[in-house]
Design a protein around this motif. Structure first.
Motif, PDB file in Angstrom:
ATOM      1  N   TRP A  91      -4.497   4.337  -7.331  1.00  0.00           N
ATOM      2  CA  TRP A  91      -3.440   5.347  -7.372  1.00  0.00           C
ATOM      3  C   TRP A  91      -3.821   6.373  -8.430  1.00  0.00           C
ATOM      4  N   CYS A  92      -3.622   7.622  -8.135  1.00  0.00           N
ATOM      5  CA  CYS A  92      -3.786   8.672  -9.128  1.00  0.00           C
ATOM      6  C   CYS A  92      -2.399   9.094  -9.599  1.00  0.00           C
ATOM      7  N   VAL A  93      -2.205   9.178 -10.911  1.00  0.00           N
ATOM      8  CA  VAL A  93      -0.904   9.507 -11.491  1.00  0.00           C
ATOM      9  C   VAL A  93      -1.035  10.752 -12.354  1.00  0.00           C
ATOM     10  N   ASN A  94      -0.160  11.702 -12.109  1.00  0.00           N
ATOM     11  CA  ASN A  94      -0.011  12.869 -12.975  1.00  0.00           C
ATOM     12  C   ASN A  94       1.334  12.775 -13.675  1.00  0.00           C
ATOM     13  N   TRP A  95       1.398  13.297 -14.893  1.00  0.00           N
ATOM     14  CA  TRP A  95       2.567  13.103 -15.743  1.00  0.00           C
ATOM     15  C   TRP A  95       3.346  14.402 -15.904  1.00  0.00           C
ATOM     16  N   TYR A  96       4.612  14.250 -16.260  1.00  0.00           N
ATOM     17  CA  TYR A  96       5.427  15.423 -16.594  1.00  0.00           C
ATOM     18  C   TYR A  96       4.891  16.058 -17.879  1.00  0.00           C
ATOM     19  N   THR A  97       4.621  17.335 -17.826  1.00  0.00           N
ATOM     20  CA  THR A  97       4.098  18.023 -19.015  1.00  0.00           C
ATOM     21  C   THR A  97       5.053  19.079 -19.554  1.00  0.00           C
ATOM     22  N   PHE A 116       6.879   8.668 -17.772  1.00  0.00           N
ATOM     23  CA  PHE A 116       7.408   9.011 -16.460  1.00  0.00           C
ATOM     24  C   PHE A 116       6.384   9.776 -15.628  1.00  0.00           C
ATOM     25  N   PRO A 117       5.918   9.190 -14.522  1.00  0.00           N
ATOM     26  CA  PRO A 117       4.994   9.912 -13.644  1.00  0.00           C
ATOM     27  C   PRO A 117       5.697  11.090 -12.966  1.00  0.00           C
ATOM     28  N   ARG A 118       4.945  12.168 -12.787  1.00  0.00           N
ATOM     29  CA  ARG A 118       5.434  13.305 -11.994  1.00  0.00           C
ATOM     30  C   ARG A 118       5.119  13.099 -10.529  1.00  0.00           C
ATOM     31  N   GLN A 119       3.927  12.544 -10.265  1.00  0.00           N
ATOM     32  CA  GLN A 119       3.553  12.235  -8.892  1.00  0.00           C
ATOM     33  C   GLN A 119       2.580  11.067  -8.885  1.00  0.00           C
ATOM     34  N   GLY A 134       0.793  -1.219   0.000  1.00  0.00           N
ATOM     35  CA  GLY A 134       0.000   0.000   0.000  1.00  0.00           C
ATOM     36  C   GLY A 134       0.822   1.263   0.000  1.00  0.00           C
ATOM     37  N   ALA A 135       2.150   1.118  -0.058  1.00  0.00           N
ATOM     38  CA  ALA A 135       3.035   2.289  -0.129  1.00  0.00           C
ATOM     39  C   ALA A 135       3.284   2.638  -1.588  1.00  0.00           C
ATOM     40  N   SER A 136       3.495   3.925  -1.865  1.00  0.00           N
ATOM     41  CA  SER A 136       3.742   4.349  -3.235  1.00  0.00           C
ATOM     42  C   SER A 136       5.029   5.149  -3.322  1.00  0.00           C
ATOM     43  N   SER A 137       5.581   5.174  -4.504  1.00  0.00           N
ATOM     44  CA  SER A 137       6.716   6.030  -4.835  1.00  0.00           C
ATOM     45  C   SER A 137       6.718   6.180  -6.345  1.00  0.00           C
ATOM     46  N   VAL A 138       7.434   7.165  -6.837  1.00  0.00           N
ATOM     47  CA  VAL A 138       7.424   7.460  -8.264  1.00  0.00           C
ATOM     48  C   VAL A 138       8.412   6.562  -8.994  1.00  0.00           C
ATOM     49  N   GLY A 139       7.915   5.822  -9.969  1.00  0.00           N
ATOM     50  CA  GLY A 139       8.760   4.925 -10.737  1.00  0.00           C
ATOM     51  C   GLY A 139       8.581   5.119 -12.227  1.00  0.00           C
ATOM     52  N   LEU A 140       7.882   4.172 -12.887  1.00  0.00           N
ATOM     53  CA  LEU A 140       7.755   4.210 -14.348  1.00  0.00           C
ATOM     54  C   LEU A 140       6.484   3.491 -14.769  1.00  0.00           C
ATOM     55  N   ALA A 141       5.878   3.950 -15.866  1.00  0.00           N
ATOM     56  CA  ALA A 141       4.764   3.253 -16.510  1.00  0.00           C
ATOM     57  C   ALA A 141       5.250   2.687 -17.836  1.00  0.00           C
ATOM     58  N   ILE A 142       4.923   1.447 -18.113  1.00  0.00           N
ATOM     59  CA  ILE A 142       5.344   0.773 -19.343  1.00  0.00           C
ATOM     60  C   ILE A 142       4.086   0.207 -19.996  1.00  0.00           C
ATOM     61  N   HIS A 143       3.890   0.468 -21.293  1.00  0.00           N
ATOM     62  CA  HIS A 143       2.591   0.177 -21.882  1.00  0.00           C
ATOM     63  C   HIS A 143       2.658   0.156 -23.401  1.00  0.00           C
ATOM     64  N   HIS A 144       1.540  -0.219 -24.003  1.00  0.00           N
ATOM     65  CA  HIS A 144       1.375  -0.220 -25.463  1.00  0.00           C
ATOM     66  C   HIS A 144       0.274   0.779 -25.818  1.00  0.00           C
ATOM     67  N   PRO A 145       0.592   2.067 -25.871  1.00  0.00           N
ATOM     68  CA  PRO A 145      -0.444   3.067 -26.146  1.00  0.00           C
ATOM     69  C   PRO A 145      -1.042   2.870 -27.532  1.00  0.00           C
ATOM     70  N   ASP A 154      -2.911  14.487 -26.517  1.00  0.00           N
ATOM     71  CA  ASP A 154      -3.434  15.836 -26.682  1.00  0.00           C
ATOM     72  C   ASP A 154      -3.938  16.418 -25.358  1.00  0.00           C
ATOM     73  N   ASN A 155      -3.751  15.656 -24.276  1.00  0.00           N
ATOM     74  CA  ASN A 155      -4.144  16.136 -22.948  1.00  0.00           C
ATOM     75  C   ASN A 155      -3.174  15.590 -21.904  1.00  0.00           C
ATOM     76  N   PRO A 156      -1.894  15.928 -22.016  1.00  0.00           N
ATOM     77  CA  PRO A 156      -0.893  15.344 -21.117  1.00  0.00           C
ATOM     78  C   PRO A 156      -1.080  15.735 -19.662  1.00  0.00           C
ATOM     79  N   SER A 157      -1.829  16.787 -19.392  1.00  0.00           N
ATOM     80  CA  SER A 157      -2.046  17.202 -18.007  1.00  0.00           C
ATOM     81  C   SER A 157      -3.153  16.409 -17.327  1.00  0.00           C
ATOM     82  N   GLY A 158      -3.817  15.516 -18.066  1.00  0.00           N
ATOM     83  CA  GLY A 158      -4.866  14.695 -17.474  1.00  0.00           C
ATOM     84  C   GLY A 158      -4.309  13.687 -16.488  1.00  0.00           C
ATOM     85  N   SER A 159      -5.167  13.196 -15.610  1.00  0.00           N
ATOM     86  CA  SER A 159      -4.770  12.217 -14.596  1.00  0.00           C
ATOM     87  C   SER A 159      -5.197  10.817 -15.011  1.00  0.00           C
ATOM     88  N   ASP A 160      -4.446   9.820 -14.538  1.00  0.00           N
ATOM     89  CA  ASP A 160      -4.791   8.424 -14.772  1.00  0.00           C
ATOM     90  C   ASP A 160      -4.941   7.704 -13.444  1.00  0.00           C
TER      91      ASP A 160
END
Length: 548
Positions: free
Chosen positions: A369-375, A357-360, A337-348, A410-416
């Motif tokens: 988990w809510c993830v915001n990205w570097y914009t 790369f998550p910002r937070q 249940g602990a979090s830290s900033v690492g990496l997302a790997i995927h097939h967009p 087209d919306n990099p400031s969105g949250s995932d």
């Protein structure tokens, strides 16, 4: 998963059909007998309105919707109600049926009943006979009773069945679905972004230098093709380790990627470019066949907080028979249940593998988990097709799977939002093993809440994947940390890095190298460690156990 489909792989149908032939491809009876009539009964399936399908895709919400690439025909064809049946001079029977789906880029056939004798053969091939797959047997039937074919490019396929005269029983089949892949090269192209390490790119290719330290985790991520009751879809997932470390091929993804209980699965490994500039491709590396082991349902109407939206699949084919199995990696996980900033790997958008790369990373209720990205600069986001992909923490362990969100190129400031492994672990103490992860990833109930990753040879923790790795001896082993090192080192000096079993760097120092020298690691606590020494041109490795 995404609101608007922006980019899809260079050729969706090409990657589905690449190497469509199976490991051992037999020859249809009609190919070797010139006296067989080529006149085969053809059924023209109803036409899909491609523009209507594309319009539907364009407005499909990112909230719990995978990337659709094909629509599904529901049919009912068997030996008795369709096709051409010939009784041959030797007493054998030949049955053939051609299916035409107007405008299809590729097609696949799904059998709800498939029971044929061992002596019989069944093949499927394209209208021009340029693509062939088979021989299919009862061993190809999935755990849910479905026998799926490979994808064949084009809008016409022929199913051919030959049954010798002296078989112990007569075969029975029922075709109940035909997948119509409707996306073409004119509709799609691989993302022009992410081709190089450039600050303006939307995604980085997985092979770029910024992801070098995550090579193992990148190798764990797969693209999943799901064909179910309504269509064919792309999602992402990751090969995941279990406490027994027995190489059980579990894949973690998102439940909203499912399309009914009769979904079938294809897993594409190492689907990525060979060069950071988006060039170079390797032959397809995939297996077909998966069984659903655990999941929690997802309700896009009521929102993300209804469940953690996870799906655990078991690959039902033997990965060890594949020549590329040496490169597979079973990712580690953290259910604390602990979090830290690492990496997302995927097939967009189903494209070749990317890293973002998550910002937070912060908690969003108990389940996500809510993830915001570097914009600024933009260092990635996710897209439809990224659904189910893993979120890694700083220790390179999976802490969640992608469920929904609003980010896009087209919306990099969105949250995932990523379903938490910590919640999926017990799913609020659910009594049903099919609704939680713990019974599968910790089958012996050890109580472990984190586990490092492992390669296909059983090596645990961090690895350097260079093909030039050599080894040195460290004695005694186990020891109290005072070691004698012996090795054929090329250089006179180098750096020693020591990693714990979780893959974390715990000690580093510069060394003078000689064929034999002493190394003092007595300050480290008891445990398993991986010692790597680099002399500038060569990497040397050893595993040591400290037990004081």
């Amino acid at each position: 998963m995404k609101k608007i489909i922006l980019f899809i792989s260079f050729a969706i149908f090409a990657t589905l059909c690449a190497n469509a032939q199976r490991d051992i491809v037999g020859t249809p009876y009609s190919f070797n007998h010139n006296d067989i009539s080529l006149a085969v009964d053809r059924i023209d399936l109803p036409a899909f309105d491609k523009e209507e399908l594309m319009a539907e895709d364009a407005v499909r919400a990112k909230e719990g919707t995978p990337l659709r690439i094909g629509a599904m025909h529901h049919v009912s064809y068997n030996f008795n109600n369709s096709g051409r049946k010939d009784v041959l001079p030797d007493g054998s029977t030949l049955w053939r049926l051609t299916l035409h789906s107007p405008g299809a880029v590729a097609m696949a056939v799904f059998f709800s009943t498939f029971n044929i004798p061992e002596e019989a053969t069944l093949h499927i091939y394209s209208g021009d006979r340029s693509q062939l797959t088979g021989t299919y047997t009862v061993k190809d039937v999935e755990s849910n009773g479905v026998m799926p074919s490979e994808f064949i490019s084009g809008d016409e396929v022929t199913i051919e069945y030959h049954e010798p005269a002296d078989v112990p029983y007569h075969g029975v089949i029922e075709i109940d679905r035909v997948s119509h892949i409707y996306r073409t090269l004119a509709d799609i192209q691989d993302s022009p972004k992410g081709n190089v390490d450039d600050a303006d790119d939307c995604h980085y290719h997985a092979v770029c230098a910024v992801g070098a330290a995550w090579h193992d985790q990148i190798n764990s991520v797969v693209r999943i093709t799901i064909s179910g009751s309504t269509g064919t879809y792309f999602c992402s997932g990751a090969l995941i380790n279990n406490v027994r470390m027995d190489k059980t091929p579990y894949v973690l993804s998102a439940n909203h990627c499912l399309d009914g209980a009769n979904s079938t699965f294809r897993f594409d490994f190492f689907y990525q470019f060979m060069n950071c500039d988006g060039t170079g491709v390797s032959p397809a590396k995939y297996v077909s066949g998966g069984a659903i082991k655990a999941f929690v349902s997802y309700n896009s109407t009521t929102g993300t907080n209804t469940s953690s939206d996870f799906l655990l699949l078991l690959i039902t084919k033997d990965l060890s028979t594949k020549p590329w199995s040496d490169s597979l990696y079973f990712a580690g996980w953290d259910a604390s249940g602990a979090s830290s900033v690492g990496l997302a790997i995927h097939h967009p958008a189903g494209a070749r593998k990317r890293i973002s790369f998550p910002r937070q990373v912060y908690t969003y209720g108990t389940k996500y988990w809510c993830v915001n990205w570097y914009t600024n600069p933009n260092r990635g986001c996710t897209e439809q097709g990224s659904s189910g992909s893993p979120l890694f923490n700083a220790n390179k362990l999976i802490i969640g799977d992608l469920s929904s969100g609003s980010s896009a190129c087209d919306n990099p400031s969105g949250s995932d939002y990523y379903g938490k492994i910590s919640y999926s672990w017990n799913n609020n103490n659910n009594s049903d093993n099919g609704k939680k992860l713990k019974p599968w990833l910790d089958p012996d109930n050890t109580g472990m809440l984190s586990l490092p990753g492992m390669d296909f040879h059983g090596n645990v923790g961090v690895r350097d994947n260079s093909s030039h790795i050599r080894y040195f001896n460290a004695t005694p082993n186990p020891s109290n940390g005072l070691l004698t090192v012996k090795g054929s080192f090329h250089g006179n000096s180098g750096r020693c890095n020591v990693y714990n079993a979780m893959g974390m760097l715990v000690y580093s120092e510069e060394l003078s190298l000689s064929p034999t020298f002493n190394l003092n690691l007595s300050h480290l606590t008891n445990g398993i460690y991986f010692v790597e020494i680099g002399d500038g041109s060569q990497l040397y490795r050893s595993k040591v156990v400290i037990a004081k």
